[in-house]
Design a protein around this motif. Structure first.
Motif, PDB file in Angstrom:
ATOM      1  N   ALA A   6     -11.386   1.972   0.731  1.00 19.98           N
ATOM      2  CA  ALA A   6     -11.499   1.784   2.175  1.00 19.98           C
ATOM      3  C   ALA A   6     -10.203   1.228   2.745  1.00 19.98           C
ATOM      4  O   ALA A   6      -9.776   1.619   3.842  1.00 19.98           O
ATOM      5  CB  ALA A   6     -12.667   0.856   2.492  1.00 19.98           C
ATOM      6  N   ALA A   7      -9.564   0.329   1.987  1.00 12.87           N
ATOM      7  CA  ALA A   7      -8.284  -0.216   2.440  1.00 12.87           C
ATOM      8  C   ALA A   7      -7.197   0.851   2.401  1.00 12.87           C
ATOM      9  O   ALA A   7      -6.355   0.934   3.312  1.00 12.87           O
ATOM     10  CB  ALA A   7      -7.896  -1.400   1.566  1.00 12.87           C
ATOM     11  N   TYR A   8      -7.211   1.674   1.353  1.00 14.18           N
ATOM     12  CA  TYR A   8      -6.239   2.770   1.296  1.00 14.18           C
ATOM     13  C   TYR A   8      -6.477   3.749   2.455  1.00 14.18           C
ATOM     14  O   TYR A   8      -5.525   4.282   3.037  1.00 14.18           O
ATOM     15  CB  TYR A   8      -6.327   3.492  -0.047  1.00 14.18           C
ATOM     16  N   PHE A  53       0.828  -1.204   0.000  1.00 17.11           N
ATOM     17  CA  PHE A  53       0.000   0.000   0.000  1.00 17.11           C
ATOM     18  C   PHE A  53       0.864   1.256   0.000  1.00 17.11           C
ATOM     19  O   PHE A  53       0.491   2.268  -0.607  1.00 17.11           O
ATOM     20  CB  PHE A  53      -0.963  -0.022   1.187  1.00 17.11           C
ATOM     21  N   GLU A  54       2.017   1.205   0.645  1.00 15.48           N
ATOM     22  CA  GLU A  54       2.954   2.327   0.572  1.00 15.48           C
ATOM     23  C   GLU A  54       3.370   2.571  -0.880  1.00 15.48           C
ATOM     24  O   GLU A  54       3.389   3.715  -1.360  1.00 15.48           O
ATOM     25  CB  GLU A  54       4.186   2.024   1.421  1.00 15.48           C
ATOM     26  N   ALA A  55       3.662   1.485  -1.592  1.00 12.52           N
ATOM     27  CA  ALA A  55       4.026   1.600  -3.004  1.00 12.52           C
ATOM     28  C   ALA A  55       2.838   2.078  -3.824  1.00 12.52           C
ATOM     29  O   ALA A  55       2.989   2.879  -4.757  1.00 12.52           O
ATOM     30  CB  ALA A  55       4.523   0.245  -3.527  1.00 12.52           C
ATOM     31  N   GLY A  56       1.621   1.603  -3.497  1.00 17.31           N
ATOM     32  CA  GLY A  56       0.431   2.021  -4.220  1.00 17.31           C
ATOM     33  C   GLY A  56       0.161   3.506  -4.080  1.00 17.31           C
ATOM     34  O   GLY A  56      -0.214   4.182  -5.052  1.00 17.31           O
ATOM     35  N   ARG A 105       5.215  -2.743  -5.837  1.00 20.75           N
ATOM     36  CA  ARG A 105       6.197  -2.813  -4.753  1.00 20.75           C
ATOM     37  C   ARG A 105       7.467  -3.534  -5.201  1.00 20.75           C
ATOM     38  O   ARG A 105       8.589  -3.060  -4.976  1.00 20.75           O
ATOM     39  CB  ARG A 105       5.583  -3.543  -3.558  1.00 20.75           C
ATOM     40  N   ALA A 106       7.294  -4.693  -5.826  1.00 19.33           N
ATOM     41  CA  ALA A 106       8.463  -5.465  -6.271  1.00 19.33           C
ATOM     42  C   ALA A 106       9.248  -4.701  -7.330  1.00 19.33           C
ATOM     43  O   ALA A 106      10.490  -4.739  -7.338  1.00 19.33           O
ATOM     44  CB  ALA A 106       8.013  -6.825  -6.808  1.00 19.33           C
ATOM     45  N   ALA A 107       8.550  -3.984  -8.218  1.00 21.05           N
ATOM     46  CA  ALA A 107       9.233  -3.209  -9.259  1.00 21.05           C
ATOM     47  C   ALA A 107       9.991  -2.032  -8.650  1.00 21.05           C
ATOM     48  O   ALA A 107      11.120  -1.727  -9.075  1.00 21.05           O
ATOM     49  CB  ALA A 107       8.222  -2.713 -10.285  1.00 21.05           C
ATOM     50  N   ILE A 108       9.406  -1.360  -7.670  1.00 29.09           N
ATOM     51  CA  ILE A 108      10.109  -0.264  -7.001  1.00 29.09           C
ATOM     52  C   ILE A 108      11.366  -0.780  -6.313  1.00 29.09           C
ATOM     53  O   ILE A 108      12.435  -0.142  -6.374  1.00 29.09           O
ATOM     54  CB  ILE A 108       9.158   0.427  -5.994  1.00 29.09           C
TER      55      ILE A 108
END
Length: 454
Positions: free
Chosen positions: A421-423, A367-370, A390-393
């Motif tokens: 809601a999750a974000y 979610f940090e990456a998102g 995330r994996a690409a970052i």
């Protein structure tokens, strides 16, 4: 290199065939009848799956022709765009060249219609009047609901209970298309009732939802059962993504060094990676293919290669694949589409043969990456897609540390508009980093049939 940001194709560039990577793997491991341990008969597979799809499932032909009516529907959103993530590159201060193929432009906001449309088409061709399926986060259920409406079919969906509650607007979307959406485990089937009898508050799993959908399909010959991931024919249908991406990378005058996709059942990963894998196998191209899965459901990184069922009630035949055991129930993370105890046998074969690698990433890191991706690229990724981001970052940051300029291609499987809601929970610091315990994993692995261990 040119300075373009978006690379687009014409409708005439939509692939005319689906790619079948099984042709490149030699003799496939047979699908087994759990009662006898012998290879399952074609007739048994045809009890629930449309015969043309069974043909594709068992085939080792290199490609399958896409029917004209299916390709005509594809035109509504395909070809999908490929972007160069130049703002993300600057934010990361990386020499890496980051690209992403965005499937969120489809009517339901994900890649899933690429297989839902042909599955609905073939079931209509053989005289089915309705479809039944399971869904995790609801992307597949939405896609089947939409495809069924296009072909005048009814649709019934068993949605994993925790996602049913987390994502009410996915359910509302299915209902808008005319489908009936049930929370799984449900009291509508023997499989669901058995689970609820043991635990009335069970969060559900894809394995349980599959059992419920299959039970309904077995009980009504007018209904066709459909699957959103894992099976060979589903992986083939999704290869329109990678085939288009190869043409778009040519427009960018580049070629990926690393391709990253989220991995649950495996359809997104297969769709993007299998065309590049064929390039690797047949032309010797140097490329890394990376599967990004949740720490909460580490099928490739902590599972076992064995023959196992894809559903909790053991209604499915036995396939050879990485599995955590059909009784494994992952923690209720928000990437519902990745909460699968089993993986595509073709993906499993690629990992086993060293042609693909896997990494497990944590929910909060995804979610940090998102959030970073949304702020730099303007697209809020689905939680499943955020695993690949995330994996690409992480790969791009490694390029920065090593001073290497590599091309990284992300399979961005869909948008996260139904996951806000999750974000919101993440932004408030309320999103947990759930991880299965050793006992959870041991319990799941212990459910692998003895036949599989022989």
């Amino acid at each position: 290199m040119n300075e373009s940001v978006k690379y687009t194709l014409n409708e005439d560039d939509i692939p005319y065939t689906w790619l079948n990577i099984a042709a490149d793997f030699g003799e496939p491991a047979p699908i087994l009848d759990p009662a006898t341990g012998a290879p399952i008969t074609r007739a048994e597979l045809c009890r629930t799956i449309a015969e043309p799809l069974v043909d594709q499932e068992l085939s080792t032909e290199p490609e399958f022709e896409i029917p004209g009516p299916v390709r005509d529907i594809y035109r509504q959103w395909r070809p999908t765009p490929l972007y160069r993530a130049r703002r993300l590159e600057r934010a990361l201060d990386t020499p890496a060249r980051i690209y992403y193929k965005y499937e969120g432009v489809s009517p339901v906001g994900s890649l899933k219609p690429n297989s839902a449309v042909p599955q609905a088409y073939y079931n209509k061709q053989i005289g089915k009047t309705g479809l039944v399926t399971e869904t995790g986060a609801g992307q597949w259920g939405s896609s089947i609901a939409s495809a069924a409406a296009m072909f005048g079919l009814s649709a019934q969906v068993f949605m994993v209970g925790v996602s049913y509650r987390q994502k009410p607007y996915r359910r509302a979307l299915m209902e808008a298309y005319g489908a009936v959406c049930n929370s799984s485990p449900s009291p509508l089937t023997a499989a669901g009732r058995a689970v609820l009898a043991e635990d009335p508050d069970h969060p559900g799993s894809l394995g349980i939802a599959k059992s419920e959908a299959l039970e309904v399909a077995y009980g009504n010959p007018d209904l066709g059962y459909t699957r959103g991931s894992s099976l060979n024919h589903v992986c083939a249908h999704q290869t329109v993504i990678g085939q288009e991406a190869m043409l778009q990378m040519e427009l960018a005058e580049d070629y990926p060094d690393i391709v990253v996709g989220p991995c649950g059942g495996g359809s997104t990963l297969a769709g993007m990676c299998f065309p590049f894998l064929r390039d690797k196998l047949r032309r010797g191209r140097e490329i890394r293919l990376v599967a990004a899965e949740p720490v909460a459901c580490p099928t490739l990184t902590r599972g076992r290669i064995a023959y196992d069922h894809s559903d909790a009630a053991r209604l499915t035949p036995l396939s050879r694949m990485h599995t955590l055991g059909h009784k494994f129930v992952p923690p209720p993370v928000h990437a519902g589409g990745l909460r699968a105890h089993d993986i595509s046998p073709l993906i499993s074969r690629a990992v086993e043969n060293g042609l693909m690698e896997a990494v497990a990433v944590r929910q909060t890191a995804c979610f940090e990456a998102g959030v970073l991706f949304a702020r730099e690229e303007g697209i809020v990724p689905a939680p499943e897609s955020a695993h690949a981001v995330r994996a690409a970052i992480d790969e791009a940051l490694r390029c920065r540390e090593q001073g290497q300029s590599k091309a990284i291609l992300i399979a961005l499987s869909g948008h996260g508009h139904f996951d806000l809601a999750a974000y919101e929970m993440f932004q408030a610091g309320l999103l947990p980093d759930d991880e299965p315990t050793d006992d959870d994993l041991a319990h799941g692995l212990s459910s692998i049939p003895d036949l599989a261990r022989a």
